[in-house]
Design a protein around this motif. Structure first.
Motif, short mmCIF file in Angstrom:
data_model
loop_
_atom_site.label_atom_id
_atom_site.label_comp_id
_atom_site.label_asym_id
_atom_site.label_seq_id
_atom_site.Cartn_x
_atom_site.Cartn_y
_atom_site.Cartn_z
N VAL A 117 0.84 -1.21 0.00
CA VAL A 117 0.00 0.00 0.00
C VAL A 117 0.87 1.26 0.00
O VAL A 117 1.30 1.74 1.05
CB VAL A 117 -0.90 0.01 1.27
N PRO A 118 1.16 1.84 -1.18
CA PRO A 118 1.90 3.11 -1.19
C PRO A 118 0.95 4.24 -0.82
O PRO A 118 -0.19 4.26 -1.29
CB PRO A 118 2.34 3.26 -2.65
N TYR A 119 1.39 5.14 0.02
CA TYR A 119 0.47 6.22 0.43
C TYR A 119 1.25 7.52 0.61
O TYR A 119 2.47 7.51 0.82
CB TYR A 119 -0.26 5.86 1.73
N MET A 145 -7.05 2.60 4.71
CA MET A 145 -5.93 3.45 4.25
C MET A 145 -6.32 4.22 2.99
O MET A 145 -5.86 5.33 2.76
CB MET A 145 -4.69 2.60 3.97
N ARG A 146 -7.18 3.61 2.18
CA ARG A 146 -7.61 4.31 0.96
C ARG A 146 -8.45 5.53 1.31
O ARG A 146 -8.42 6.55 0.60
CB ARG A 146 -8.39 3.38 0.04
N ILE A 147 -9.18 5.44 2.41
CA ILE A 147 -9.99 6.59 2.82
C ILE A 147 -9.12 7.62 3.59
O ILE A 147 -9.26 8.82 3.42
CB ILE A 147 -11.17 6.13 3.72
N MET A 148 -8.22 7.12 4.40
CA MET A 148 -7.48 7.99 5.32
C MET A 148 -6.26 8.68 4.71
O MET A 148 -5.72 9.62 5.30
CB MET A 148 -7.01 7.19 6.55
N MET A 151 -3.76 7.22 -1.38
CA MET A 151 -3.16 5.90 -1.51
C MET A 151 -3.13 5.46 -2.97
O MET A 151 -4.07 5.73 -3.71
CB MET A 151 -3.99 4.92 -0.67
N GLY A 152 -2.07 4.77 -3.38
CA GLY A 152 -2.03 4.15 -4.70
C GLY A 152 -1.01 4.76 -5.63
O GLY A 152 0.07 5.19 -5.22
#
Ligand code: OXD
Ligand code: MN
Length: 597
Positions: A117-119, A145-148, A151-152
């Motif tokens: 998970v790159p963020y 993590m996608r919400i916080m 990310m990506g």
């Protein structure tokens, strides 16, 4: 020269060799990927679909009942030298720590998917933002993590450009509290977390990276990583002043960040803009002011107590695309928690038929995860690359007695002492006893990645000749009377206190000097329409000299625990306040004319 992506690939390979997952998935952050993750979790029973007619895109996650909060005693900060972690942290030698936790990671992802998970913490184009990569075997963590975070793909591109990132390795393991650690290696810019799926222990971008690791980096690089909300106050003239405020976990940061001013204020044109509700990274700008970004892209808020009265903006954003954790549900599968005035809980947070005699329906630390931009008061400035300039810093705690509603520090050094002296009654955000007063300087006790003495010295170092530093205030919304009733109405009415702060910042209020700081002068804080009598108001604005002498002694003892590393300037400041209090006590024991009111 090997590229950053080579280094990242090598690390992923090493982790895969250790943890032996069935497959590896590199997250791109797309909507399709999110949809697939939700589908996987629904199928596995990790998520339960909520009522899609009333709450489209909303899901419920039920944690293991032994895994519902941060665990401070298992959270370690592993500097090579123990003194660098300080008495404020749990410490283990880094070699031993790696060995202990790697033994747990061994083969732990067998049969599972390893997600990479790159963020990015902060707006993707901001020089103040920092990137990380979390490896996890939890799809719940990936979805959160996608919400916080950002990310990506875009984060991965920035990592490739920049050449560095914080490494976070996480596995839910067996969710066994006896096999659980959350370890930080600040010198290595790395984190290892095993055995918990709870937000603060598992969403490594949040507390682990954006506070513990970032506070260490911030000290080295000359900025501040703080446990603070950021809000903008727009006045009737359309000017916006930004403030950053630190309160311990579950003390109302989200409510304050999303405050809706009382009707009288709204009619005049006052408005609050939400930039962030939990974390603030601040750096001195060329103009000498502190500029702040919210490194997060979402809210991981406490659900109980969130209501039409306390936080209508939060309620409005929770009707779509939200992940709920450990809340109760109604018979028709709507999320429910204590404090809501409509709906009836049918099933409690553990999935049992709700029995009011068995305790609250929602866990006291149940949470929602939702995109920041869904908040009606969300500020477009939250996406600004340079951040927002901070006019005031506010510290606050949960104190039933002694501490007045609001006071202002005399100057930066005094303000740092006020922050360093913070204490608060503990809450359900961490495991352990709730409601006991503990020192929580700058609300960073669980999050400061190094010795507090060095941290206070770092704060003091911002006071340079060219600095245009924010004013520092302290607030206490939680004063109670002898019968245990709150004296101050709080929530939207806190706008009145914010307005007084702005008047101070802009030179429109004189204030009243006292030994502990500047309190509102008579008539300066708008109390119209609150119907508070003298018996309520007096304690809110009084300085109990004798009570403060004992408080200062407790603060002195606390600072002394840090030994000679504690900056002398802070001890001297404490002495100055103590002397002023003593002089005042002596003066008040000799008869004098009553102060005009
Ligand atoms: C949080 C906390 O989750 O402070 O924000 O515990
Ligand atoms: Mn927090």
């Amino acid at each position: 020269m090997t590229s950053t992506l080579d280094a990242l690939n090598r690390w992923v390979d090493d982790v895969a060799a250790l943890t032996r997952p069935a497959r590896i998935h590199w997250c791109d952050g797309s909507q399709d990927e999110y949809r697939d993750l939700i589908a996987v979790m629904l199928e596995r029973g990790d998520l339960i679909e909520l009522n899609q007619a009333t709450h489209p895109g909303c899901y419920l996650h039920r944690s293991d009942p032994q895994d519902v909060a941060r665990v401070e005693k298992l959270t370690l900060v592993c500097h090579p030298d123990r003194d660098d972690a300080g008495p404020n942290n749990q410490w283990m030698d880094p070699h031993e720590a790696h060995a202990r936790i790697d033994a747990l990671f061994e083969g732990c992802m067998a049969g599972r998917t390893l997600y990479v998970v790159p963020y990015c913490m902060g707006p993707i184009g901001s020089p103040l933002a920092r990137c990380g990569v979390e490896i996890t075997d939890s799809p719940y963590v990936v979805a959160n993590m996608r919400i916080m975070t950002r990310m990506g793909k875009a984060a991965l591109q920035r990592i490739e450009r920049e050449g560095h990132f914080v490494k976070g390795l996480h596995s839910t393991g067996e969710l066994d509290p006896e096999r659980r650690w959350i370890m930080h290696f600040p010198e290595e810019l790395s984190i290892k977390s095993y055995g918990s799926g709870y937000g603060g222990n598992a969403l490594l971008g949040k507390k682990c990276h954006a506070l513990r690791i970032a506070s260490h980096q911030a000290r080295q690089e000359g900025w501040l990583a703080e446990h603070m909300l950021i809000l903008g106050i727009e006045n009737p003239e359309g000017e916006i002043h930004y403030i950053a405020a630190a309160f311990p976990s579950a003390c109302g940061k989200t409510n304050l960040a999303m405050l809706i001013p009382p009707e009288g204020y709204r009619n005049q044109g006052w408005k609050i803009w939400t930039v962030g509700d939990d974390i603030c990274w601040m750096t001195p700008g060329e103009d000498g002011r502190l500029w702040a970004i919210n490194p997060e892209a979402g809210y991981f808020g406490v659900a109980p107590g969130t209501s039409e009265k306390t936080n209508p903006n939060a309620l409005a954003m929770l009707h779509r695309n939200a992940i709920f954790t450990n809340v109760a549900v109604t018979a028709d599968m709507q999320p429910w928690w204590e404090g809501l005035t409509s709906g009836t809980p049918a099933t409690d947070w553990q999935g049992r038929d709700h029995d009011p005699a068995a305790g609250p329906a929602a866990h006291p630390n149940s949470r929602f995860t939702v995109a920041a931009s869904q908040c009606p008061s969300w500020s477009p400035e939250a996406e600004s690359a340079q951040g927002v300039p901070i006019s005031a810093i506010v510290f606050g705690g949960r104190r039933q007695s002694l501490v007045p509603l609001v006071f202002e520090a005399r100057n930066w050094t005094h303000g740092v002492l006020v922050g360093a002296s913070m204490a608060s009654e503990t809450t359900a955000a961490a495991t352990g006893q709730v409601g006991v007063v503990r020192r929580d300087p700058m609300a960073m006790k669980p999050f400061c990645g190094y010795n507090y003495a060095d941290y206070f010295a770092h704060w003091l170092s911002f006071d340079t000749p060219n600095a245009k530093l924010p004013s520092i205030f302290h607030v206490n919304w939680f004063r109670k009377d002898a019968d245990g009733h709150f004296l101050w109405p709080g929530f939207g009415e806190n706008m009145r206190v914010l307005e007084w702060m702005l008047k101070r910042v802009t030179g429109q209020a004189q204030g009243r000097e006292t030994p502990i700081g500047i309190l509102p002068g008579e008539g300066e804080l708008d109390l119209d329409g609150l119907g508070l009598d003298r018996a309520t108001l007096d304690p809110l604005f009084e300085v109990d000299r004798a009570g403060w002498q004992s408080e200062l002694e407790a603060i002195r003892a606390y600072l002394d625990d840090y030994g000679p590393r504690m900056p002398k300037a802070l001890r001297d400041e404490l002495q100055r306040v103590s002397d002023a209090l003593q002089a005042d006590l002596q003066e008040s024991s000799t008869p004098r004319k009553a102060a005009a009111s």
